[in-house]
Scaffold this active site. Sequence first.
Site, PDB file in Angstrom:
ATOM      1  N   ASP A 195      49.141   4.252  77.974  1.00  0.00           N
ATOM      2  CA  ASP A 195      50.451   3.909  77.493  1.00  0.00           C
ATOM      3  C   ASP A 195      50.533   4.147  76.166  1.00  0.00           C
ATOM      4  O   ASP A 195      50.250   3.357  75.683  1.00  0.00           O
ATOM      5  CB  ASP A 195      50.956   2.258  77.729  1.00  0.00           C
ATOM      6  CG  ASP A 195      52.398   2.181  77.422  1.00  0.00           C
ATOM      7  OD1 ASP A 195      52.729   2.799  76.632  1.00  0.00           O
ATOM      8  OD2 ASP A 195      53.054   1.471  78.358  1.00  0.00           O
ATOM      9  N   HIS A 196      51.175   5.190  75.702  1.00  0.00           N
ATOM     10  CA  HIS A 196      50.962   5.720  74.326  1.00  0.00           C
ATOM     11  C   HIS A 196      51.461   4.773  73.532  1.00  0.00           C
ATOM     12  O   HIS A 196      51.100   4.711  72.282  1.00  0.00           O
ATOM     13  CB  HIS A 196      51.249   7.037  74.271  1.00  0.00           C
ATOM     14  CG  HIS A 196      52.684   7.308  74.132  1.00  0.00           C
ATOM     15  ND1 HIS A 196      53.505   7.469  74.970  1.00  0.00           N
ATOM     16  CD2 HIS A 196      53.670   7.432  72.794  1.00  0.00           C
ATOM     17  CE1 HIS A 196      54.899   7.848  74.637  1.00  0.00           C
ATOM     18  NE2 HIS A 196      54.813   7.647  73.184  1.00  0.00           N
ATOM     19  N   HIS A 258      56.360   1.166  78.750  1.00  0.00           N
ATOM     20  CA  HIS A 258      56.433   0.854  77.212  1.00  0.00           C
ATOM     21  C   HIS A 258      57.237  -0.516  77.095  1.00  0.00           C
ATOM     22  O   HIS A 258      56.697  -1.500  76.354  1.00  0.00           O
ATOM     23  CB  HIS A 258      57.062   1.953  76.846  1.00  0.00           C
ATOM     24  CG  HIS A 258      56.738   3.170  76.661  1.00  0.00           C
ATOM     25  ND1 HIS A 258      55.422   3.646  76.982  1.00  0.00           N
ATOM     26  CD2 HIS A 258      57.226   4.419  76.643  1.00  0.00           C
ATOM     27  CE1 HIS A 258      55.048   4.826  77.147  1.00  0.00           C
ATOM     28  NE2 HIS A 258      56.387   5.351  76.897  1.00  0.00           N
TER      29      HIS A 258
HETATM   30  C1  BG6 Z   1      57.484   9.048  77.065  1.00  0.00           C
HETATM   31  C2  BG6 Z   1      58.681   9.095  78.098  1.00  0.00           C
HETATM   32  O1  BG6 Z   1      56.682   8.223  77.665  1.00  0.00           O
HETATM   33  O2  BG6 Z   1      57.808   8.385  75.788  1.00  0.00           O
HETATM   34  C3  BG6 Z   1      59.828   9.872  77.316  1.00  0.00           C
HETATM   35  O3  BG6 Z   1      58.316   9.833  79.200  1.00  0.00           O
HETATM   36  C4  BG6 Z   1      60.207   9.431  75.804  1.00  0.00           C
HETATM   37  O4  BG6 Z   1      60.712  10.141  78.035  1.00  0.00           O
HETATM   38  C5  BG6 Z   1      58.928   9.072  75.143  1.00  0.00           C
HETATM   39  O5  BG6 Z   1      60.909  10.370  75.380  1.00  0.00           O
HETATM   40  C6  BG6 Z   1      59.193   8.372  73.861  1.00  0.00           C
HETATM   41  O6  BG6 Z   1      58.226   8.251  73.169  1.00  0.00           O
HETATM   42  P1  BG6 Z   1      58.017   8.122  71.441  1.00  0.00           P
HETATM   43  O7  BG6 Z   1      56.544   8.120  71.323  1.00  0.00           O
HETATM   44  O8  BG6 Z   1      58.715   9.577  71.035  1.00  0.00           O
HETATM   45  O9  BG6 Z   1      58.703   7.078  71.288  1.00  0.00           O
END
Ligand code: BG6
Length: 507
Positions: A195-196, A258
């Site tokens: 989960d980045h 997230h």
């Molecule tokens: C991803 C989603 O996990 O997270 C995308 O699939 C989203 O839809 C993105 O735009 C948002 O990530 P960040 O790091 O730009 O907040």
Amino acid sequence: MATTVVNPLREGLRLARTPEPSTIVIFGGSGDLTSRKLMPALYNLALQRLLPATFSIVGAARQPLTDKRYRDELHTAVGEHSRTKPLNEEVWRSFAEHLYFVGTPDERGYDTLGQRLDRLDQDLGTNANRLFYLATPPAAYEPIVKAIGAHGLRGSTGWSRVVIEKPFGRDRESARVLTETIHTVFREDEVFRIDHYLGKETVQNILVMRFANGIFEPLWNRQYVDHVQITVAETIGVEERAGYYEQAGAMRDIVQNHLLQLLALVAMEPPAAFDDKSVRDEKVKVLHALRPVDADRLSDHAIRGQYGRGFVEGVAVPAYREEQGVAKDSRTETYVALKCFVDNWRWEGIPFYMRTGKRLPKRSTEIAIQFRVAPHQVFSREASEGLDPNALVLRIQPDEGVSLKFGAKVPVQGIRIRTVNMDFDYGASFMVDAPDAYETLILDALRGDATLFTRRDEVDQQWAFVDPIIDAWATAPAAPPIYEAGTWGPADADALVTADGRAWRKA
Ligand code: BG6
């Protein structure tokens, strides 16, 4: 003088440890995620000398490519997407010598891959330490894991781990099946579900703020907190990802992972140590304590919406249903707002309002802890007119930092009180660019540290919470209400909060 007690066994567990010599195998090696995120992250790790002393990176994908062509294509991609620019050509050249490509169009391709991995191990002395990274569409996860098992791609010595991108399953059942399949080849402690958000510096800082300081934790409970607001707002639309997003929607794309992870980090109890078991044990308790949403009174707790045409940052943008690849009558939600409760001793009765959406007026991810008002006002109503309740706002992105909002006397004769901010700004305080989340997560996976990855029981509970809402919406007669792009979502989302005498923060 009191000193901080450090547990010697825990100290340094997540501190810099150079990973052992190893090979990274990226399935989906020529795909979008690899060129936009993984390779730029790996190159930046090389730039910081954080990669193992000896390593190789093997891209695998269906269509054939020579090593040279692969290196050339990635040179362009990394030049474009690296967070550090311009590319350091000298570092790139030595990094690129470690890049290889193997086509896996069919079963035979996996044998070729296995032979290549064995040869690289012999040449480099990497002891068959292998990190398999699944950067493919989710439909390919199970076949690839099975192929890793069937073709003996795990080395005979050393360690093997698998990194899997989200979405992990599309509901609780499919996530369970996927885990079972993975477990036929990898043990749970070898599975690294990404989960980045957990790799973001500011997300890790939630735990540091809470547990490295003595002043916040005593207030962090139902006695002092009125409610919590978590916002993940995006200005972008669906971009070129309609094929995926039409099936996912905001609930599966952001809430299930997230948002619920942010909630878990804010609400969890202090872990006994900052290690994978302790942190994840505490998070999963929060997810267990999440009160299921009553499907019969869904609109009191969950609101969805879909963006229509509008203007975002001054530019006219199409409606979701007008985007390429989206059905003209699509019912996919691009916005979700929720009112949740964590039924435990610390949080009983305290609402957690969460919202996420695409095509909102600004990009902002933040967590606001809104405190109760002072129990007794000694100042006149007139003096404190317009004074907001105290809030601690953790800004995850952009403008990363923390603000404490409180009332201060306006410098005029007599008493007038106005809300002011005490600000901590990441950029100004540290003067360095934070690493990208993928740099942190790839390095952790290479070191075998799973603290910032989600465990099977977390994912299971996350699906358990969102599944009933997704199911109820799927069978609801009405489509999601349309909100104008560039606004803060459907009117019903405001009602969710105003019904409780509160308001969404202007993020
Ligand atoms: C991803 C989603 O996990 O997270 C995308 O699939 C989203 O839809 C993105 O735009 C948002 O990530 P960040 O790091 O730009 O907040």
